[in-house]
Write an enzyme that holds these catalytic residues in place. Sequence first.
Site, PDB file in Angstrom:
ATOM      1  N   GLU A 150       0.688  -1.276   0.023  1.00 50.63           N
ATOM      2  CA  GLU A 150      -0.023   0.161   0.038  1.00 50.63           C
ATOM      3  C   GLU A 150       0.776   1.433  -0.173  1.00 50.63           C
ATOM      4  O   GLU A 150       0.706   2.152   0.819  1.00 50.63           O
ATOM      5  CB  GLU A 150      -0.832  -0.024   1.294  1.00 50.63           C
ATOM      6  CG  GLU A 150      -2.026  -1.186   0.839  1.00 50.63           C
ATOM      7  CD  GLU A 150      -3.049  -1.151   2.226  1.00 50.63           C
ATOM      8  OE1 GLU A 150      -2.774  -0.697   3.150  1.00 50.63           O
ATOM      9  OE2 GLU A 150      -3.988  -2.067   1.936  1.00 50.63           O
ATOM     10  N   GLU A 209      -5.524  -7.819  -1.631  1.00 44.75           N
ATOM     11  CA  GLU A 209      -6.566  -7.325  -0.520  1.00 44.75           C
ATOM     12  C   GLU A 209      -7.858  -6.961  -0.826  1.00 44.75           C
ATOM     13  O   GLU A 209      -7.842  -6.019  -1.897  1.00 44.75           O
ATOM     14  CB  GLU A 209      -5.668  -6.376   0.393  1.00 44.75           C
ATOM     15  CG  GLU A 209      -4.859  -7.144   1.124  1.00 44.75           C
ATOM     16  CD  GLU A 209      -4.073  -5.918   2.272  1.00 44.75           C
ATOM     17  OE1 GLU A 209      -4.870  -5.270   2.855  1.00 44.75           O
ATOM     18  OE2 GLU A 209      -2.847  -5.883   2.525  1.00 44.75           O
TER      19      GLU A 209
END
Length: 539
Positions: free
Chosen positions: A198, A340
Amino acid sequence: MTRTKALGGALTALATAAAGVFLAATVSTTPASAAGTGTGYLHTNGNQIVDSTGATVRLTGINWFGMETDNKTFHGLWSSNPWRGQLDTMARLGYNTLRVPYSNDSIKAGATATGINDFVNPDLVGLSPLQILDKVIDYAGSKGMRIILDRHRPTSAGQSPLWYTSTVSEATWINDWKMLAQRYAGNSTVIGADLHNEPHAEGTNPAATGACWGCGDTTRDWRLAAERAGNAILGVQPNWLIFVEGVSCPSGGLSNVWDNDPSNDEDCGWWGGNLSKAGQFPVRLNVPNRLVYSPHEYATSVYRQTWFDAPDYPANLPAIWDKYWGYLYKQNIAPIMMGEFGSTLADPKDRVWLEKLMAYTGTGVTGMSFTYWSWNPNSGDTGGIALDDWTNVNTTKQAILQPYLIAPSGGGPTGGPTGSPTASPTGGPTGGPTSAPPGTCTATYRQVNAWQGGFQGELTVKNTGTAAVNPWTVTWTWPSGVTLGSGWNATVTQSGTTVTAAAPSHAPSLAAGASVTVGFTANGTASAPATVKLNSASC
């Protein structure tokens, strides 16, 4: 640990607080081989992932976090369900890949794993986080599963917008990746590296300080950093896939909505989820056919993006996904492995979101790959597939994912304790009788561990009949004084000297030719189960 996700400006920000670690001593070099995950190492062909024979492979996996936290190993090892039992359940449900988040802290020399229930996991006592990872990789490979390693955080303290911090340099990040690539070289259970979790914006435009895509600043351009790390890894292990996440805002900065200057504003997405510039500025690797783009995608339980309240919701979702990352797959540029995605499903909008998202990935082996967040029930803003006992399953979530899962199969022993056969069919009734005729089952027992005052074992029962047993129940007897400690892969209870293992609600049927392995710990003198029965049939 709670998995939190922070937000900034018009974008969403994901700040995770939990990911997984693993185990053990000798690393096997036997290749994984399974219908669900292919044969040998994997590579890419257009928007598909293929195996060493050229057969198309779809990774349908799950995240098991904890190794990126202060525990430095999988969460849930503190539960009454041993680590092998949890992997057994994942594989049986249809998850053929395990994404393992870690921090650089957890792979340092001298790192210590904590939060382990020594009673149910005596084989993990004294092992380092990397040794535990070795063991998990070994056992997962024996079940035909694949492993993706995810550098989730530089330290256990939290995520970072850039791939380096003041205390963890780019050189450390790359060198640690090279160490892991060398450690698992020759072990095709481990298929690749998710380089950094991320990357995201920081600072307010025009004074951006976070991860950008294509901006050309070598200190902030995530695309260029991914090339440096990816090529360094491929120099050590050319067979690995390189998984590259997106950013949140391509500029690397948050929009300043107060300056009335639209030039500083841009369309931002989830942390790691914005690959809108990857078509224009692709990641360039020295070894061809190794690049997989890996966006993240979440629902309202993480953050209520504007599109969740649009008047055309949920019809607006496919165009949003097309814009941020789906175009890479649809234009045959590269495969997508959604690293995810998840939700508590507390909001009815989230269930619609998950159903639409899974449909968007496509059905069958040619669909987009994914690893669901998460196995862990202690992910604060999504919950997990496992319930709080780390044994039973959230059937609502599982039912939505089930049609898209391609279960692992095959996968011979890879050294160390070998996996027992797992139950096939996990989805609802398959018809047939509710009891097995006499003489239509076999039973095998393996003692896994023993210690003073107790032991751990696995009883595998195979339905050798011609019809499914639905619902199935396995019973056995123990000598007086032997008592059940815990059980998994079934609802295990004891009355007197008789132990009953009843089928879990998510896998009530045992197909003809299929096997189920019931794991347990017990108190007393180590004793093999006697007079084993599958429903009314003696095995």
